[in-house]
Design a protein around this motif. Structure first.
Motif, mmCIF file in Angstrom:
data_model
loop_
_atom_site.group_PDB
_atom_site.id
_atom_site.type_symbol
_atom_site.label_atom_id
_atom_site.label_comp_id
_atom_site.label_asym_id
_atom_site.label_seq_id
_atom_site.Cartn_x
_atom_site.Cartn_y
_atom_site.Cartn_z
ATOM 1 N N ALA A 131 0.823 -1.216 0.000
ATOM 2 C CA ALA A 131 0.000 0.000 0.000
ATOM 3 C C ALA A 131 0.854 1.263 0.000
ATOM 4 O O ALA A 131 0.326 2.361 -0.168
ATOM 5 C CB ALA A 131 -0.926 0.002 1.208
ATOM 6 N N MET A 132 2.155 1.134 0.183
ATOM 7 C CA MET A 132 3.054 2.293 0.227
ATOM 8 C C MET A 132 3.826 2.367 -1.095
ATOM 9 O O MET A 132 4.906 1.794 -1.238
ATOM 10 C CB MET A 132 3.988 2.175 1.429
ATOM 11 C CG MET A 132 3.257 2.172 2.750
ATOM 12 S SD MET A 132 4.333 2.053 4.177
ATOM 13 C CE MET A 132 4.248 0.289 4.525
ATOM 14 N N SER A 133 3.261 3.087 -2.059
ATOM 15 C CA SER A 133 3.796 3.084 -3.427
ATOM 16 C C SER A 133 5.199 3.675 -3.526
ATOM 17 O O SER A 133 6.046 3.157 -4.260
ATOM 18 C CB SER A 133 2.848 3.816 -4.371
ATOM 19 O OG SER A 133 2.673 5.156 -3.951
ATOM 20 N N ARG A 134 5.475 4.737 -2.805
ATOM 21 C CA ARG A 134 6.819 5.338 -2.881
ATOM 22 C C ARG A 134 7.864 4.388 -2.309
ATOM 23 O O ARG A 134 8.962 4.263 -2.849
ATOM 24 C CB ARG A 134 6.859 6.669 -2.127
ATOM 25 C CG ARG A 134 6.022 7.748 -2.789
ATOM 26 C CD ARG A 134 6.031 9.035 -1.986
ATOM 27 N NE ARG A 134 5.362 8.814 -0.713
ATOM 28 C CZ ARG A 134 5.740 9.341 0.456
ATOM 29 N NH1 ARG A 134 6.778 10.134 0.508
ATOM 30 N NH2 ARG A 134 5.076 9.077 1.562
ATOM 31 N N LEU A 135 7.527 3.710 -1.231
ATOM 32 C CA LEU A 135 8.445 2.754 -0.622
ATOM 33 C C LEU A 135 8.667 1.556 -1.540
ATOM 34 O O LEU A 135 9.794 1.084 -1.694
ATOM 35 C CB LEU A 135 7.913 2.298 0.736
ATOM 36 C CG LEU A 135 8.760 1.303 1.516
ATOM 37 C CD1 LEU A 135 10.109 1.912 1.881
ATOM 38 C CD2 LEU A 135 8.030 0.831 2.752
ATOM 39 N N CYS A 136 7.600 1.073 -2.170
ATOM 40 C CA CYS A 136 7.706 -0.093 -3.058
ATOM 41 C C CYS A 136 8.675 0.164 -4.211
ATOM 42 O O CYS A 136 9.321 -0.770 -4.696
ATOM 43 C CB CYS A 136 6.337 -0.482 -3.594
ATOM 44 S SG CYS A 136 5.310 -1.311 -2.372
ATOM 45 N N GLY A 137 8.791 1.425 -4.641
ATOM 46 C CA GLY A 137 9.728 1.762 -5.708
ATOM 47 C C GLY A 137 11.188 1.562 -5.310
ATOM 48 O O GLY A 137 12.062 1.475 -6.168
ATOM 49 N N MET A 138 11.459 1.471 -4.020
ATOM 50 C CA MET A 138 12.822 1.307 -3.527
ATOM 51 C C MET A 138 13.138 -0.141 -3.126
ATOM 52 O O MET A 138 14.263 -0.444 -2.766
ATOM 53 C CB MET A 138 13.040 2.200 -2.297
ATOM 54 C CG MET A 138 12.703 3.657 -2.497
ATOM 55 S SD MET A 138 13.759 4.484 -3.684
ATOM 56 C CE MET A 138 15.287 4.524 -2.793
ATOM 57 N N LEU A 139 12.124 -0.998 -3.186
ATOM 58 C CA LEU A 139 12.270 -2.364 -2.684
ATOM 59 C C LEU A 139 12.396 -3.380 -3.810
ATOM 60 O O LEU A 139 12.003 -3.124 -4.940
ATOM 61 C CB LEU A 139 11.063 -2.725 -1.805
ATOM 62 C CG LEU A 139 10.785 -1.819 -0.608
ATOM 63 C CD1 LEU A 139 9.524 -2.265 0.108
ATOM 64 C CD2 LEU A 139 11.967 -1.801 0.337
ATOM 65 N N ALA A 140 12.874 -4.567 -3.464
ATOM 66 C CA ALA A 140 12.954 -5.673 -4.413
ATOM 67 C C ALA A 140 11.652 -6.459 -4.439
ATOM 68 O O ALA A 140 11.401 -7.218 -5.364
ATOM 69 C CB ALA A 140 14.114 -6.597 -4.054
ATOM 70 N N GLY A 141 10.812 -6.285 -3.420
ATOM 71 C CA GLY A 141 9.525 -6.971 -3.345
ATOM 72 C C GLY A 141 8.614 -6.216 -2.404
ATOM 73 O O GLY A 141 9.065 -5.494 -1.530
ATOM 74 N N ASN A 142 7.304 -6.386 -2.595
ATOM 75 C CA ASN A 142 6.370 -5.622 -1.768
ATOM 76 C C ASN A 142 5.546 -6.516 -0.836
ATOM 77 O O ASN A 142 4.472 -6.128 -0.413
ATOM 78 C CB ASN A 142 5.445 -4.777 -2.645
ATOM 79 C CG ASN A 142 4.605 -5.608 -3.584
ATOM 80 O OD1 ASN A 142 4.701 -6.835 -3.600
ATOM 81 N ND2 ASN A 142 3.785 -4.954 -4.374
ATOM 82 N N GLU A 143 6.068 -7.668 -0.489
ATOM 83 C CA GLU A 143 5.345 -8.545 0.423
ATOM 84 C C GLU A 143 5.579 -8.102 1.863
ATOM 85 O O GLU A 143 6.512 -7.376 2.169
ATOM 86 C CB GLU A 143 5.762 -10.005 0.241
ATOM 87 C CG GLU A 143 7.230 -10.267 0.301
ATOM 88 C CD GLU A 143 7.979 -9.993 -0.989
ATOM 89 O OE1 GLU A 143 9.194 -9.779 -0.890
ATOM 90 O OE2 GLU A 143 7.387 -9.963 -2.070
ATOM 91 N N GLY A 144 4.683 -8.531 2.736
ATOM 92 C CA GLY A 144 4.805 -8.219 4.157
ATOM 93 C C GLY A 144 3.948 -7.040 4.567
ATOM 94 O O GLY A 144 3.266 -6.421 3.747
ATOM 95 N N ALA A 145 3.995 -6.753 5.846
ATOM 96 C CA ALA A 145 3.216 -5.653 6.407
ATOM 97 C C ALA A 145 4.014 -4.983 7.507
ATOM 98 O O ALA A 145 4.813 -5.623 8.198
ATOM 99 C CB ALA A 145 1.885 -6.166 6.960
#
Length: 172
Positions: free
Chosen positions: A29-43
């Motif tokens: 749900a955090m789009s700006r953060l997801c752009g910096m990550l290798a994956g968007n799993e977890g909470a």
């Protein structure tokens, strides 16, 4: 303490009421953060506490724990970094008020209407806590990088431009 995180709150009313929020926010749900990550799993597990300290400073205490999937810059493999953020944000209306904040209190500029998006604050704090160069602490460099280096020959050693200076120094 409220479990659901509202999309927007009035920061000054939250301080007066000493409101608290706790729960989970999906990393996806955090789009700006997801752009910096290798994956968007977890909470992300969060706890937000609005209040006023003994100096009269309005603050927002932010505690977030999130397992973030980053790319190791040593091995270029994804790894999970358990990140913990614990910060106190001083709520200010203008940049002039920043100097009056107590030590250890970071400024958070609130709009004139007092509206604040708690999910954005959580995302901002996680973005600020990301390592500049993520490296998996369990990784090691490949053997071709750490293997024995090229041998220096005697001829190369004499081509050292500082060898002449060394000789001058020994002649004194």
């Amino acid at each position: 303490m409220s479990v659901t995180l509202p999309e927007s709150v009035d920061a000054w009313r939250m301080v007066s009421a000493r409101r608290s929020f706790a729960g989970t926010l999906p990393v996806a749900a955090m789009s700006r953060l997801c752009g910096m990550l290798a994956g968007n799993e977890g909470a992300a597990q969060y706890a937000l506490d609005f209040g006023r300290d003994e100096f009269g400073t309005n603050y927002l205490q932010v505690h977030v724990e999130a397992p973030l999937t980053l790319t190791c810059q040593r091995t270029l493999e994804p790894f999970v970094l358990p990140l913990t953020v614990d910060s106190r944000l001083g709520l200010i209306r203008s940049e002039r008020e920043e100097a009056a904040l107590p030590p250890g209190c970071e400024p958070l500029l609130v709009d004139e209407d007092g509206k604040l998006n708690p999910a954005d604050v959580i995302e901002d704090e996680l973005l600020l806590a990301l390592p500049l160069v993520p490296v998996n602490p369990d990784s090691s460099l490949p053997s071709e990088v750490t293997g024995p280096g090229p041998e220096t020959s005697a001829a190369e050693a004499t081509d050292n431009p500082f060898a002449v200076l060394r000789e001058l120094k020994h002649n004194d």
